[in-house]
Design an enzyme around this catalytic site. Structure first.
Site, PDB file in Angstrom:
ATOM      1  N   LYS A  81      13.752   6.965   6.754  1.00  0.00           N
ATOM      2  CA  LYS A  81      12.515   7.338   6.071  1.00  0.00           C
ATOM      3  C   LYS A  81      11.398   7.511   7.098  1.00  0.00           C
ATOM      4  CE  LYS A  81       9.313   5.410   2.617  1.00  0.00           C
ATOM      5  NZ  LYS A  81       9.099   4.247   1.725  1.00  0.00           N
ATOM      6  N   ASP A 178       6.234  -0.416  -8.636  1.00  0.00           N
ATOM      7  CA  ASP A 178       6.457   1.030  -8.787  1.00  0.00           C
ATOM      8  C   ASP A 178       7.873   1.284  -9.296  1.00  0.00           C
ATOM      9  OD1 ASP A 178       5.738   3.677  -8.791  1.00  0.00           O
ATOM     10  OD2 ASP A 178       6.066   3.998  -6.645  1.00  0.00           O
TER      11      ASP A 178
END
Length: 362
Positions: A81, A178
């Protein structure tokens, strides 16, 4: 050569400091056994793994940055990432994700393998989860295969189990903040892996988290946190309720109706259920009147409880996980029994009661 090497080293050290390397080292060094979990990768290793971050290695892109598929020299496949250029707040979020994932070891939470701090933008290295995000399968993105009801039920139970672990079983409770279908990844056997802990927070027992910046995704966000800025474990429960509604209906968390008006799935789901129109809004692909009608009703009830407006009326993630796991086990047992009955029938042949009565029995 000496000055060139020295300059490169100074640049790497500058980025290391800029990316919060010292703070990160201090944080993870206090956790026993973290060296067995997190590794510091060099940029050379990650460039080799991704063919210098070639576009053919891109798994996904978004506002957060880019995720690449990489193959380490050991042959291990990983997901790397790379965030976009960070300000100081984003650096803290990056450190937070490494810090939290370094403390978690759960079969349904994506595993952090390490990070790289030698570049202007820090990099995180995760286990590679091969079947993409749950969101892609629900909404048929990128030709993702549709999921059976059995997979729907198991993924829901596994996700709930991971969130219950974060809330209840960890030494210090963790709020994900989230929870959404695009943050639930699926491996080659369609096992769930909860991911993306950048917005998560460790919270001391019996405390809530008050924040001036509301983080989360519209459509999944607990409406109770908007006026107060307070997040609790029940905020994750609400978001999970939206995921359940998404699994049951196949609809986006915010979708456009026939008149062109944007609708919140949570509101639509609860009102349809109250009006007795549940089976009118369910995804046709998961409805099997002969086998799972009752289970659909139970999962829908669990979702509705998670979506209660008042937080105190919502169940805990531990209660949700227990209910879904029991439901999953009942389905697996009934499936095994059904298969066994079919096998017994095919081996023994039709019973005499179904045979032609005119046949002579010898």
């Amino acid at each position: 050569m000496y000055w060139a090497i020295k300059k490169r080293r100074l640049i790497r050290e500058k980025f290391f400091q800029q990316n919060g390397g010292m703070l990160l080292q201090q944080k993870i060094a206090s956790y026993k056994g973290v060296q067995d979990i997190a590794k510091i990768f060099t940029i050379k290793e990650l460039k080799t793994a991704t063919n210098n971050f070639h576009e053919s290695h891109i798994l996904g892109q978004g506002g957060f940055g880019t995720v690449y598929r990489g193959i380490l020299t050991s042959g291990k496949v990983v997901a790397i990432k790379r965030s976009k250029i960070m300000d100081k707040g984003q650096v803290i979020q990056f450190i937070n994700e490494v810090d939290i994932l370094s403390q978690i070891n759960h079969r349904h939470v994506v595993k952090l393998l390490g990070c790289c701090l030698e570049t202007e933008v820090p990099l995180l290295v995760y286990e590679f989860v091969s079947n993409g995000a749950l969101y892609q399968h629900i909404h048929r993105e990128n030709k993702a295969a549709p999921l059976s009801w059995e997979n729907h039920l198991r993924i829901a139970a596994e996700t709930a189990d991971a969130l219950a672990y974060l809330h209840s079983s960890h030494s210090v409770p963790i709020f994900h903040r989230d929870v959404k279908s695009s943050n639930i990844l699926l491996d080659d056997k369609y096992n769930a892996k909860v991911s993306d802990f950048g917005a998560s927070r460790l919270v001391p027992l019996d405390q809530t988290l008050k924040t001036t910046i509301i983080q989360g995704t519209h459509g999944y966000l607990d409406p109770g946190c908007l006026p107060t800025g307070q997040l609790t474990a029940k905020s994750d429960v609400y978001s999970f309720g939206v995921v359940l509604a998404e699994l049951l209906t196949g609809k986006e968390p915010i979708f456009m109706d026939g008149s062109g008006e944007w609708i919140l799935l949570a509101t639509y789901f609860v009102s349809s259920q109250k009006d007795g129109n549940l089976f009118g809004i369910l995804d046709d692909g998961i409805v099997d009147d002969d086998r799972n009608r009752q289970q659909l009703l139970v999962v829908a009830e669990i979702a509705r409880n998670c979506l209660e407006e008042r937080r105190e009326d919502r169940p805990t993630m531990k209660e949700v996980a227990k209910d879904l796991d029991s439901l999953k086990m009942m389905y697996e047992q009934s499936s095994s029994q059904h298969i066994q009955e079919e096998t017994d029938f095919s081996l023994s042949g039709p019973s005499t009661s179904t045979m032609d009565p005119t046949l002579e029995i010898r």
